[in-house]
Write an enzyme that holds these catalytic residues in place. Structure first.
Site, short mmCIF file in Angstrom:
data_model
loop_
_atom_site.label_atom_id
_atom_site.label_comp_id
_atom_site.label_asym_id
_atom_site.label_seq_id
_atom_site.Cartn_x
_atom_site.Cartn_y
_atom_site.Cartn_z
N GLU A 168 48.43 94.76 -23.83
CA GLU A 168 48.05 93.89 -24.47
C GLU A 168 49.35 94.76 -26.14
OE1 GLU A 168 45.27 93.96 -28.79
OE2 GLU A 168 44.93 95.65 -26.98
N LYS A 171 43.79 86.16 -29.24
CA LYS A 171 42.63 87.46 -28.99
C LYS A 171 41.59 87.03 -30.31
CE LYS A 171 41.83 92.10 -29.42
NZ LYS A 171 42.54 93.85 -29.74
N CYS A 205 41.29 92.66 -24.71
CA CYS A 205 40.98 94.40 -25.39
C CYS A 205 39.51 94.01 -25.78
CB CYS A 205 41.45 95.05 -26.01
SG CYS A 205 41.95 96.52 -26.18
#
Length: 245
Positions: free
Chosen positions: A41, A104, A136
């Site tokens: 990321e 995200k 994540c």
């Protein structure tokens, strides 16, 4: 398919050196025959909110696009990108000039002040491959991976900067997402300020490759047909009752 995770030690705001090391390690992975190369990321900048987010065609990715064209490998990662809605933590998969994106869905903590959340969860399709990409904190929401897999993902990728103090959560979540969806899972974490422990996991939950906490590249060979064999052997995918969920 040969898959590689570049477990980069991401140095916040040091875009030049991050890019140099990411490109070299990605080239090493390509030289090892990797068909897909996954980076962590925000691998170029870290969470450096002082930097200007990029606009299409994302000039920081030019060298990686050239590597993809030369090697034939798919590259995946995320960058800070500008959009009409605001700044995005934008995941990408590129196969040469072909690119697909996933933003995200769940910014974590202070990220909420800087990133607008993505508004769509669907696989990224490049080079005849359907990739379920998540970023994540998304891994803590099993609905994300399940929706990607129900939409026909051939494999699942999680890119992260998951902290060392909760790395036991990371290992458990990475393995669980593979087992519950009966799918290969490439989980690429950063090292350095993050906890490392990147993993490549098979559809039955077996660890095919695993890193420690240092900067490195891990590689595993994936038989994507194994997903369907595992789902036939243990039929929990077929036995789902989504009308009740």
């Amino acid at each position: 398919m040969r898959a590689a995770c570049v477990q980069l030690s991401v140095r916040e705001c040091d875009a030049y050196d991050n890019k140099r090391r990411a490109l070299q390690l990605s080239a090493d992975a390509a030289d090892s025959g990797a068909d897909i190369i996954v980076l962590p990321e925000l691998f170029l900048t870290g969470f450096c909110y002082d930097l200007e987010p990029e606009r299409y065609p994302y000039p920081s990715l030019t060298s990686f696009r050239a590597l993809s064209l030369e090697s034939g490998a798919i590259l995946a990662g995320s960058i800070m990108a500008s959009s009409g809605r605001g700044v995005l933590n934008m995941g990408f998969c590129m196969a040469g000039a072909e690119m697909g994106f996933y933003c995200k869905t769940h910014p974590f903590g202070d990220e909420k002040r800087h990133f607008v959340p993505g508004e769509r969860i669907s696989p990224v399709r490049v080079a005849d491959l359907s990739i379920g990409l998540e970023i994540c904190y998304d891994i803590r929401f099993p609905e994300v991976a399940r929706k990607l897999c129900a939409a026909g993902a051939d494999l699942l990728i999680t890119i992260a900067q998951f902290p060392a103090e909760r790395i036991h959560h990371w290992r458990a979540l990475v393995t669980a997402r593979a087992i519950e969806n009966q799918i290969h899972h490439i989980a690429c974490n950063a090292s350095g300020s993050a906890g490392g422990s990147s993993m490549i996991v098979g559809p039955a939950g077996e660890a095919l490759a695993e890193a420690d906490g240092e900067e490195c590249v891990i590689i595993a060979d994936l038989d994507l047909d194994e997903r369907d064999r595992v789902r036939r052997s243990i039929t929990c995918w077929e036995d789902r009752r989504p009308e009740l969920y």
